[in-house]
Design a protein around this motif. Structure first.
Motif: not given
Length: 69
Positions: A20-27, A29
């Motif tokens: 899975k890609s690393k990173g947050s959906q919150l970032e 958004r």
């Protein structure tokens, strides 16, 4: 059937593909939300959404001009 080194290499390739890609959906958004309602501090994506927000949540108030938002 693959054996030995080929099998290990194939497993590594599959693991990289399925990772899975690393990173947050919150970032992601937070990057998209640029306009803030000055009354209730809700973050919106654009001016049109701000005008719609004012119509539904703050009907007695006048929406700010585009330069102020």
């Amino acid at each position: 059937m693959t054996r030995g080194k080929q099998k290990i290499d194939a497993q590594k390739r599959n693991a990289e593909r399925n990772q899975k890609s690393k990173g947050s959906q919150l970032e992601a958004r937070a990057v998209g939300l640029k306009v803030v309602c000055p009354i209730c501090k809700v973050q919106l994506a654009n001016e049109k959404q701000l005008i719609d927000h004012y119509g539904s949540k703050h009907p007695k108030e006048k929406p700010p001009s585009p330069s102020n938002a």
